[in-house]
Design an enzyme around this catalytic site. Structure first.
Site, mmCIF file in Angstrom:
data_model
loop_
_atom_site.group_PDB
_atom_site.id
_atom_site.type_symbol
_atom_site.label_atom_id
_atom_site.label_comp_id
_atom_site.label_asym_id
_atom_site.label_seq_id
_atom_site.Cartn_x
_atom_site.Cartn_y
_atom_site.Cartn_z
ATOM 1 N NE ARG A 186 15.260 -12.332 40.355
ATOM 2 C CZ ARG A 186 16.558 -12.447 40.570
ATOM 3 N NH1 ARG A 186 17.179 -13.602 40.301
ATOM 4 N NH2 ARG A 186 17.251 -11.437 41.034
ATOM 5 N N GLY A 239 12.872 -7.233 36.012
ATOM 6 C CA GLY A 239 13.997 -6.511 36.595
ATOM 7 C C GLY A 239 15.032 -6.247 35.522
ATOM 8 C CG ASP A 259 -10.847 8.110 11.814
ATOM 9 O OD1 ASP A 259 -11.368 8.545 10.776
ATOM 10 O OD2 ASP A 259 -10.970 6.923 12.196
ATOM 11 C CG MET A 287 -0.298 -0.190 2.542
ATOM 12 S SD MET A 287 -1.487 -0.628 3.856
ATOM 13 C CE MET A 287 -2.591 0.768 3.839
ATOM 14 C CB VAL A 288 2.424 2.864 -2.647
ATOM 15 C CG1 VAL A 288 3.589 3.823 -2.852
ATOM 16 C CG2 VAL A 288 2.893 1.423 -2.802
ATOM 17 C CB THR A 342 0.251 9.294 14.540
ATOM 18 O OG1 THR A 342 -0.600 10.414 14.232
ATOM 19 C CG2 THR A 342 1.463 9.309 13.621
ATOM 20 C CE LYS A 375 16.064 -6.480 57.688
ATOM 21 N NZ LYS A 375 15.074 -5.947 56.750
ATOM 22 C CD GLU A 431 -2.215 1.190 7.749
ATOM 23 O OE1 GLU A 431 -3.047 2.084 7.544
ATOM 24 O OE2 GLU A 431 -1.682 0.535 6.845
ATOM 25 C CB THR A 468 4.036 7.439 3.405
ATOM 26 O OG1 THR A 468 2.966 6.934 4.192
ATOM 27 C CG2 THR A 468 4.825 8.453 4.204
HETATM 28 C C1 ST9 Z 1 0.974 2.284 6.513
HETATM 29 C C2 ST9 Z 1 1.256 0.804 6.442
HETATM 30 O O1 ST9 Z 1 1.287 2.987 7.432
HETATM 31 C C3 ST9 Z 1 1.753 0.157 7.701
HETATM 32 C C4 ST9 Z 1 1.807 -1.345 7.709
HETATM 33 C C5 ST9 Z 1 1.592 -1.968 6.397
HETATM 34 C C6 ST9 Z 1 1.418 -3.400 6.349
HETATM 35 C C7 ST9 Z 1 0.937 -3.790 5.012
HETATM 36 C C8 ST9 Z 1 0.347 -5.092 4.871
HETATM 37 C C9 ST9 Z 1 -0.707 -5.554 5.839
HETATM 38 C C10 ST9 Z 1 -2.026 -4.948 5.660
HETATM 39 C C11 ST9 Z 1 -3.112 -5.863 5.310
HETATM 40 C C12 ST9 Z 1 -4.108 -5.196 4.496
HETATM 41 C C13 ST9 Z 1 -4.959 -6.128 3.729
HETATM 42 C C14 ST9 Z 1 -5.846 -5.403 2.859
HETATM 43 C C15 ST9 Z 1 -7.060 -6.000 2.467
HETATM 44 C C16 ST9 Z 1 -8.153 -6.154 3.343
HETATM 45 C C17 ST9 Z 1 -9.298 -6.940 2.882
HETATM 46 C C18 ST9 Z 1 -10.601 -6.949 3.608
HETATM 47 N N1 ST9 Z 1 -12.494 5.404 7.052
HETATM 48 O O2 ST9 Z 1 -11.408 13.397 6.394
HETATM 49 P P1 ST9 Z 1 -10.996 13.618 4.982
HETATM 50 C C19 ST9 Z 1 -11.601 8.712 3.214
HETATM 51 S S1 ST9 Z 1 0.145 2.895 5.173
HETATM 52 C C20 ST9 Z 1 -12.827 5.322 5.760
HETATM 53 O O3 ST9 Z 1 -11.444 14.863 4.301
HETATM 54 P P2 ST9 Z 1 -8.291 14.448 4.481
HETATM 55 C C21 ST9 Z 1 -13.005 8.969 2.744
HETATM 56 O O4 ST9 Z 1 -13.134 8.504 1.424
HETATM 57 C C22 ST9 Z 1 -0.021 4.636 5.422
HETATM 58 N N2 ST9 Z 1 -12.547 6.304 4.860
HETATM 59 O O5 ST9 Z 1 -9.433 13.454 4.923
HETATM 60 C C23 ST9 Z 1 -13.071 10.476 2.820
HETATM 61 O O6 ST9 Z 1 -14.074 11.012 2.003
HETATM 62 P P3 ST9 Z 1 -15.563 11.226 2.602
HETATM 63 C C24 ST9 Z 1 -1.125 4.910 6.313
HETATM 64 C C25 ST9 Z 1 -11.942 7.401 5.305
HETATM 65 O O7 ST9 Z 1 -8.250 15.619 5.383
HETATM 66 C C26 ST9 Z 1 -11.705 10.865 2.331
HETATM 67 O O8 ST9 Z 1 -10.836 9.860 2.859
HETATM 68 N N3 ST9 Z 1 -1.383 6.322 6.348
HETATM 69 C C27 ST9 Z 1 -11.590 7.557 6.641
HETATM 70 O O9 ST9 Z 1 -8.369 14.668 3.035
HETATM 71 C C28 ST9 Z 1 -11.244 12.226 2.779
HETATM 72 O O10 ST9 Z 1 -11.467 12.337 4.154
HETATM 73 C C29 ST9 Z 1 -2.411 6.781 7.013
HETATM 74 O O11 ST9 Z 1 -3.166 6.057 7.629
HETATM 75 C C30 ST9 Z 1 -11.883 6.497 7.534
HETATM 76 N N4 ST9 Z 1 -11.558 6.529 8.806
HETATM 77 O O12 ST9 Z 1 -7.036 13.509 4.774
HETATM 78 C C31 ST9 Z 1 -2.626 8.267 6.934
HETATM 79 N N5 ST9 Z 1 -10.979 8.752 6.789
HETATM 80 O O13 ST9 Z 1 -15.398 12.068 3.824
HETATM 81 C C32 ST9 Z 1 -3.144 8.854 8.207
HETATM 82 C C33 ST9 Z 1 -10.958 9.311 5.572
HETATM 83 O O14 ST9 Z 1 -16.296 11.910 1.504
HETATM 84 N N6 ST9 Z 1 -3.845 10.083 7.942
HETATM 85 N N7 ST9 Z 1 -11.528 8.506 4.661
HETATM 86 O O15 ST9 Z 1 -16.082 9.876 2.921
HETATM 87 C C34 ST9 Z 1 -5.205 10.132 7.874
HETATM 88 O O16 ST9 Z 1 -5.887 9.140 8.046
HETATM 89 C C35 ST9 Z 1 -5.804 11.502 7.628
HETATM 90 O O17 ST9 Z 1 -6.817 11.712 8.544
HETATM 91 C C36 ST9 Z 1 -6.350 11.673 6.177
HETATM 92 C C37 ST9 Z 1 -6.727 13.159 6.074
HETATM 93 C C38 ST9 Z 1 -5.269 11.345 5.193
HETATM 94 C C39 ST9 Z 1 -7.552 10.803 5.933
HETATM 95 P P1 FAD Z 2 4.021 13.177 10.428
HETATM 96 O O1 FAD Z 2 2.731 13.112 9.706
HETATM 97 O O2 FAD Z 2 4.977 14.208 10.007
HETATM 98 O O3 FAD Z 2 3.714 13.363 11.976
HETATM 99 C C1 FAD Z 2 4.679 13.837 12.928
HETATM 100 C C2 FAD Z 2 3.956 14.063 14.255
HETATM 101 O O4 FAD Z 2 2.982 15.101 14.101
HETATM 102 C C3 FAD Z 2 3.188 12.840 14.755
HETATM 103 O O5 FAD Z 2 3.284 12.757 16.147
HETATM 104 C C4 FAD Z 2 1.747 13.134 14.337
HETATM 105 O O6 FAD Z 2 0.801 12.532 15.200
HETATM 106 C C5 FAD Z 2 1.691 14.633 14.443
HETATM 107 N N1 FAD Z 2 0.727 15.210 13.494
HETATM 108 C C6 FAD Z 2 0.842 15.296 12.155
HETATM 109 N N2 FAD Z 2 -0.231 15.876 11.632
HETATM 110 C C7 FAD Z 2 -1.064 16.142 12.654
HETATM 111 C C8 FAD Z 2 -2.344 16.766 12.758
HETATM 112 N N3 FAD Z 2 -3.015 17.178 11.685
HETATM 113 N N4 FAD Z 2 -2.888 16.884 13.995
HETATM 114 C C9 FAD Z 2 -2.239 16.438 15.095
HETATM 115 N N5 FAD Z 2 -1.024 15.874 15.041
HETATM 116 C C10 FAD Z 2 -0.447 15.717 13.850
HETATM 117 N N6 FAD Z 2 3.238 4.322 4.572
HETATM 118 C C11 FAD Z 2 2.729 3.773 3.458
HETATM 119 O O7 FAD Z 2 2.150 4.464 2.637
HETATM 120 N N7 FAD Z 2 2.830 2.443 3.227
HETATM 121 C C12 FAD Z 2 3.455 1.612 4.076
HETATM 122 O O8 FAD Z 2 3.503 0.407 3.837
HETATM 123 C C13 FAD Z 2 4.034 2.166 5.252
HETATM 124 N N8 FAD Z 2 4.744 1.376 6.114
HETATM 125 C C14 FAD Z 2 5.442 1.977 7.130
HETATM 126 C C15 FAD Z 2 6.340 1.223 7.889
HETATM 127 C C16 FAD Z 2 7.116 1.831 8.857
HETATM 128 C C17 FAD Z 2 8.072 1.028 9.646
HETATM 129 C C18 FAD Z 2 6.983 3.230 9.103
HETATM 130 C C19 FAD Z 2 7.820 3.930 10.130
HETATM 131 C C20 FAD Z 2 6.077 3.967 8.380
HETATM 132 C C21 FAD Z 2 5.306 3.360 7.385
HETATM 133 N N9 FAD Z 2 4.451 4.101 6.589
HETATM 134 C C22 FAD Z 2 3.895 3.552 5.475
HETATM 135 C C23 FAD Z 2 4.264 5.517 6.834
HETATM 136 C C24 FAD Z 2 3.410 5.820 8.050
HETATM 137 O O9 FAD Z 2 2.073 5.556 7.780
HETATM 138 C C25 FAD Z 2 3.673 7.280 8.433
HETATM 139 O O10 FAD Z 2 4.947 7.323 9.010
HETATM 140 C C26 FAD Z 2 2.635 7.827 9.371
HETATM 141 O O11 FAD Z 2 1.392 7.927 8.726
HETATM 142 C C27 FAD Z 2 3.036 9.202 9.932
HETATM 143 O O12 FAD Z 2 3.525 10.060 8.948
HETATM 144 P P2 FAD Z 2 4.937 10.815 9.167
HETATM 145 O O13 FAD Z 2 5.929 9.797 9.554
HETATM 146 O O14 FAD Z 2 5.210 11.636 7.996
HETATM 147 O O15 FAD Z 2 4.713 11.746 10.422
#
Ligand code: ST9
Ligand code: FAD
Length: 626
Positions: A334, A432, A465, A162-163, A458, A346, A456, A165
Site C-alpha cells: 500500500r 485503513g 480462576d 459439551m452441554v 468469560t 509536497k 469457555e 449452559t
Molecule cells: C463452552 C463451549 O463455552 C465453547 C466451545 C465449544 C467447542 C466444543 C468442541 C471443542 C472442544 C474440544 C474438547 C475436547 C475434549 C477432550 C479433551 C481431551 C484431552 N480446573 O470453584 P468451584 C471443578 S462450554 C479444573 O467451587 P463453582 C472442580 O472439580 C461452557 N476443575 O466452582 C471443583 O471442585 P474442587 C463453558 C475445576 O463456584 C468444582 O469444579 N462454561 C476448575 O461451583 C467446583 O469448583 C464455563 O466454562 C478448573 N479451573 O462454579 C463456565 N474450576 O474445588 C465458566 C472448577 O473440589 N464458569 N473446577 O476441585 C466457571 O468456570 C465457574 O468458575 C464455575 C463456578 C462454574 C467453575
Molecule cells: P453470564 O454468565 O450471564 O455473564 C454476563 C457477564 O457477567 C459477563 O461479562 C461475565 O463475565 C459477568 N459475570 C458473570 N458472573 C460473574 C461473576 N461471578 N464475577 C464477575 N463477573 C461475572 N455452553 C455450553 O455449555 N456448551 C457449548 O458448547 C457452548 N458453546 C457456546 C457457543 C457460543 C457461540 C456462545 C455464545 C456460548 C456458548 N456456550 C456454550 C455458553 C458460554 O460458555 C456462556 O455464554 C459463557 O459461559 C457465559 O455465560 P452467559 O452467556 O450466561 O453470561
C-alpha cells in the site's frame, strides 16, 4: 488465494529450537512420531489448512446454516462439508487418541502446533471434529459400556457436544436446573433446556453424543445444590446398539429447538437443545447413561473444559497471527504519503506505508504479541507433554499438572483478550478503510475472534480462576515455580549483553507482579471475619483486581518467553552459517522481544499503583448513579 497465512518458521522455532521437542518425540508413548515424522506432519497440515480447510472460510460465513424448526435440523453449506471431510479423511485427529482407541498418540505440543493451523484456517472444523478427543474422556472416565461407546464415537465419526449452559446458568454452571431421573434399566431420563450448545446439530454425521450436566433427582446423597450436585450423562441424539454401534433408528428425545444468529463463527451451530419435552419432536423421553456410573459430573466435565480452554486461546492467537500476516502483506504494497523526513516536500515520492513510524509500531505490536502468545501456547503444551510422559510411566507429574493449570487461564483469558483487541485496533487498522470491507478477511477475523473472550468461561471468570484457584488454592506452588524459572533467566547472562536492558525491565515487572499478588493475598486475608479486624467486604477489592492480575502476569510470562526465544536467536546468529531468510528471522525474534519488553513491561508499575489505590467507592456507589 487463501485468507489463511501460517507462520511455520516460528512454529518450528518454538517446537524445536526453544522447547527442544526432539527430546520428547519418538520417546515413550510417542514412539511412532519421531522428529522427522512430526516435521512432515506439520508440513502437510500447513498445506491442508491453507488450502482445503481455509477454502470454505468465507462462504460458510456468508451462507450459514439455516435452522428448520419442523425437522429440527441445520445443515452446513456444501463448501464447509468439503473442508470438514478433508480434515476428517486426513486422519491427523488420530494423533490426539490413545492406541487403545485406534490412535497414534503425539505430544500435546505437536497437537497444539497443528491446532493453531486448523483453528486459524477454519476453527469450526476443529470443533465439529472434536469427537475423538471427547471419546478419550469418555473412555478414561467410563465403565465397559462407556468404553464401547467411546470406540463407536471414533469408529463411526460421531459428533459430540459439551452441554453445560442453560438460560439461567451461564458462568454460574451450578445454577443448572436440568434434571436426571433414574430408570429401572440403569438408564436416566433427562429433562430441561440447555442453551448455546456448539455442534449440537449438523448433517456432517449420523449421530451426535451429548455430554450433559444434569442434577439427579430423587436419589439419596446426590443432586445437591451447586456444581457439586451435577452429574455427567452420555445422551445420544439417536439410539444405537451399544455392542455394535448400529443405529436402531429410534430417535431419542433430544431436539435442537433453535440455532442462534451470531456475530461470527456462523457455521458453528450454536443450539438450544430441549431434553425430554413431551411436546417437542415425537415426545420421546431423553434417555442417557451416567458416565462411569459415578456422580462426579463437574470434575469429569472439567477434563473437557481444560482442553477446550486451551483450544479457545489457541484459536484466538492463531487468528491474530494470520491477521498480522495479512496486515503485513498489505502494508508492504500500500503506497500512501511521503516519508516523514520529507513530509514538507509536497513533490517527495510516495512510499509504502511500512515506511511510516506509526505503521511500523503497529506491525511490531502485532508481531510481538502474536509470537509471544504462540510461545505461550506451546510452552503450556510442553508441560502437558510432561503430564503425558509421566502417565505413560505410570506416574503423576504433580508439578507439571499444576503449572499447566496455572497457565491455562493465561492462554484462554489473556490470549483471547489481547488477540481480539489487537485484531481490531491494529491488524484491521493497518488496512485503513479497506479493512472494513468484506473483501479482506480482517472484518471476519474480528467477528470470529470476539467469541473467544466469552465462551469457555468469560475473561472475568478466567481472572477469578487464576487468582482464587490457580494461585491461592494452589498455595502459589506453580506460580513460585514459574517465578523461579524467570528469576533464573534474569540472573543468567542470557542475551550476552544485548538483552541486558530488557532483563532489567523483566526483573522490575516480575517484582511488580509479585507485589500485586502479595497485595491481593493480604487483602483477601483482611476479608476473613474470623480474624481480628477482618471485613468480608474487602473481598470486593480482590474482585476489582483479578482481571488486572491475569493481564499483568500474562505480560510478564509473554515477555519472558520472547526473551528466552531471543536468547536462542542470538546464539543462532553467533553460530552463523544461515542464509538471509533465517538471519532476518532471528533478527526479527530479537527485535520483537526487545520491543515487547520495552513497550509493555513498564506499565506493570502503574498497574500495581492502581491496585494499591483500590478502595470500596465503586462498590458503595448507588446503582442509580451508574
Ligand atoms: C463452552 C463451549 O463455552 C465453547 C466451545 C465449544 C467447542 C466444543 C468442541 C471443542 C472442544 C474440544 C474438547 C475436547 C475434549 C477432550 C479433551 C481431551 C484431552 N480446573 O470453584 P468451584 C471443578 S462450554 C479444573 O467451587 P463453582 C472442580 O472439580 C461452557 N476443575 O466452582 C471443583 O471442585 P474442587 C463453558 C475445576 O463456584 C468444582 O469444579 N462454561 C476448575 O461451583 C467446583 O469448583 C464455563 O466454562 C478448573 N479451573 O462454579 C463456565 N474450576 O474445588 C465458566 C472448577 O473440589 N464458569 N473446577 O476441585 C466457571 O468456570 C465457574 O468458575 C464455575 C463456578 C462454574 C467453575
Ligand atoms: P453470564 O454468565 O450471564 O455473564 C454476563 C457477564 O457477567 C459477563 O461479562 C461475565 O463475565 C459477568 N459475570 C458473570 N458472573 C460473574 C461473576 N461471578 N464475577 C464477575 N463477573 C461475572 N455452553 C455450553 O455449555 N456448551 C457449548 O458448547 C457452548 N458453546 C457456546 C457457543 C457460543 C457461540 C456462545 C455464545 C456460548 C456458548 N456456550 C456454550 C455458553 C458460554 O460458555 C456462556 O455464554 C459463557 O459461559 C457465559 O455465560 P452467559 O452467556 O450466561 O453470561
Amino acid at each position: 488465494m487463501s485468507h489463511y497465512k501460517t507462520n511455520m518458521r516460528d512454529i518450528e522455532f518454538n517446537l524445536f529450537e526453544v522447547l527442544g521437542r526432539d527430546e520428547v518425540l519418538g520417546q515413550g508413548p510417542f514412539e511412532a512420531i519421531d522428529g522427522e515424522t512430526a516435521r512432515s506432519i506439520l508440513g502437510e497440515v500447513e498445506r491442508l489448512a491453507r488450502e482445503d480447510l481455509a477454502a470454505s472460510y468465507e462462504d460458510s460465513d456468508r451462507n450459514p446454516p439455516v435452522f428448520d424448526p419442523e425437522t429440527h435440523t441445520a445443515p452446513v453449506p456444501a463448501s464447509f462439508k468439503k473442508s470438514y471431510e478433508a480434515w476428517r479423511d486426513a486422519e491427523y485427529w488420530r494423533l490426539q487418541l490413545s492406541e487403545e482407541l485406534g490412535g497414534t498418540p503425539a505430544p500435546a505440543s505437536l497437537i497444539w502446533a497443528l491446532g493453531e493451523m486448523v483453528l486459524g484456517a477454519n476453527a469450526p472444523i476443529w470443533m465439529y471434529g472434536a469427537g475423538p478427543a471427547f471419546a478419550g474422556i469418555v473412555h478414561r472416565n467410563g465403565n465397559d459400556r462407556d468404553k464401547q461407546i467411546a470406540q463407536h464415537i471414533v469408529d463411526r465419526q460421531w459428533h459430540t457436544t459439551m452441554v453445560l449452559t442453560e438460560p439461567d446458568a451461564g458462568s454460574d454452571v451450578g445454577a443448572g436446573r436440568t434434571k436426571a431421573t433414574p430408570n429401572d434399566d440403569g438408564t436416566w431420563n433427562i429433562t430441561g433446556v440447555k442453551r448455546f450448545i456448539t455442534s449440537a446439530e449438523s448433517d456432517l454425521t449420523e449421530n451426535i453424543i451429548h455430554l450433559v450436566l444434569a442434577r439427579p433427582a430423587g436419589v439419596e446423597g446426590v443432586g445437591g445444590p451447586g456444581t457439586k450436585g451435577l452429574s455427567l450423562f452420555i445422551v445420544p441424539k439417536t439410539h444405537f446398539d451399544v455392542e455394535s454401534g448400529e443405529l436402531t433408528g429410534e430417535r431419542n428425545g433430544v431436539y435442537v429447538t433453535n440455532v442462534e444468529h451470531k456475530m461470527g463463527i456462523k457455521v458453528s451451530n450454536t443450539c438450544e437443545v430441549t431434553f425430554g419435552d413431551p411436546s417437542v419432536g415425537g415426545g420421546e423421553p431423553a434417555r442417557g447413561w451416567l458416565l462411569g456410573e459415578v456422580h462426579d459430573g463437574i470434575a469429569q466435565m472439567f477434563q473437557v473444559i481444560e482442553n477446550a480452554r486451551m483450544m479457545v486461546g489457541s484459536k484466538a492467537i492463531a487468528t491474530l497471527s494470520t491477521g498480522y500476516l495479512n496486515a503485513l502483506e498489505f502494508a508492504k504494497t500500500r503506497v500512501q504519503g511521503a516519508d516523514l523526513t520529507r513530509a514538507a516536500d509536497k513533490t517527495a515520492p510516495r512510499v509504502t506505508i511500512t515506511h511510516h513510524p506509526d505503521v511500523r509500531r503497529s506491525l511490531m505490536v502485532q508481531k510481538s504479541f502474536s509470537e509471544a502468545m504462540r510461545s505461550l501456547v506451546l510452552y503450556t503444551a510442553s508441560w502437558q507433554d510432561r503430564v503425558q510422559l509421566a502417565e505413560h510411566r505410570g506416574e503423576t507429574d504433580e508439578l507439571a499438572m499444576r503449572v499447566n493449570d496455572l497457565l491455562l487461564p493465561i492462554v484462554k483469558g489473556y490470549g483471547s483478550e489481547r488477540s481480539w483487541t489487537l485484531l481490531g485496533t491494529e491488524s484491521l487498522q493497518t488496512f485503513g478503510g479497506s479493512g472494513f470491507l468484506a473483501e479482506y478477511p480482517l472484518e471476519q477475523y474480528v467477528r470470529d475472534a470476539k467469541i473467544d473472550t466469552l465462551y469457555e468461561g468469560t475473561t472475568a471468570i478466567q481472572g477469578q480462576d487464576f487468582f482464587f484457584r490457580k494461585i491461592v488454592k494452589d498455595q502459589a506452588v506453580a506460580l513460585g515455580h514459574l517465578a523461579g524459572e524467570i528469576e533464573a533467566f534474569l540472573t543468567s547472562e542470557a542475551g550476552n549483553g544485548r538483552l541486558k536492558n530488557e532483563r532489567g525491565l523483566l526483573g522490575q515487572a516480575l517484582q511488580d507482579a509479585q507485589a500485586l499478588v502479595g497485595l491481593m493475598i493480604n487483602t483477601l486475608m483482611s476479608a476473613d471475619e474470623s480474624a481480628e479486624g477482618g471485613d468480608i467486604r474487602n473481598i470486593y477489592k480482590v474482585g476489582l483486581n483479578t482481571s488486572r492480575l491475569l493481564m499483568a502476569l500474562g505480560d510478564v510470562v509473554c515477555a519472558w518467553l520472547l526473551l528466552r526465544g531471543a536468547e536462542v536467536a542470538l546464539h543462532a546468529l553467533d553460530a552463523g552459517g544461515h542464509g538471509p531468510k533465517d538471519t532476518a528471522f532471528y533478527e526479527g525474534k530479537i527485535a520483537a522481544a526487545q520491543f515487547f519488553a520495552q513497550h509493555n513491561l513498564p506499565r506493570l508499575s502503574a498497574e500495581l499503583a492502581i491496585a494499591e489505590a483500590t478502595d470500596l467507592s465503586l462498590m458503595d456507589l448507588d446503582e442509580a448513579a451508574f
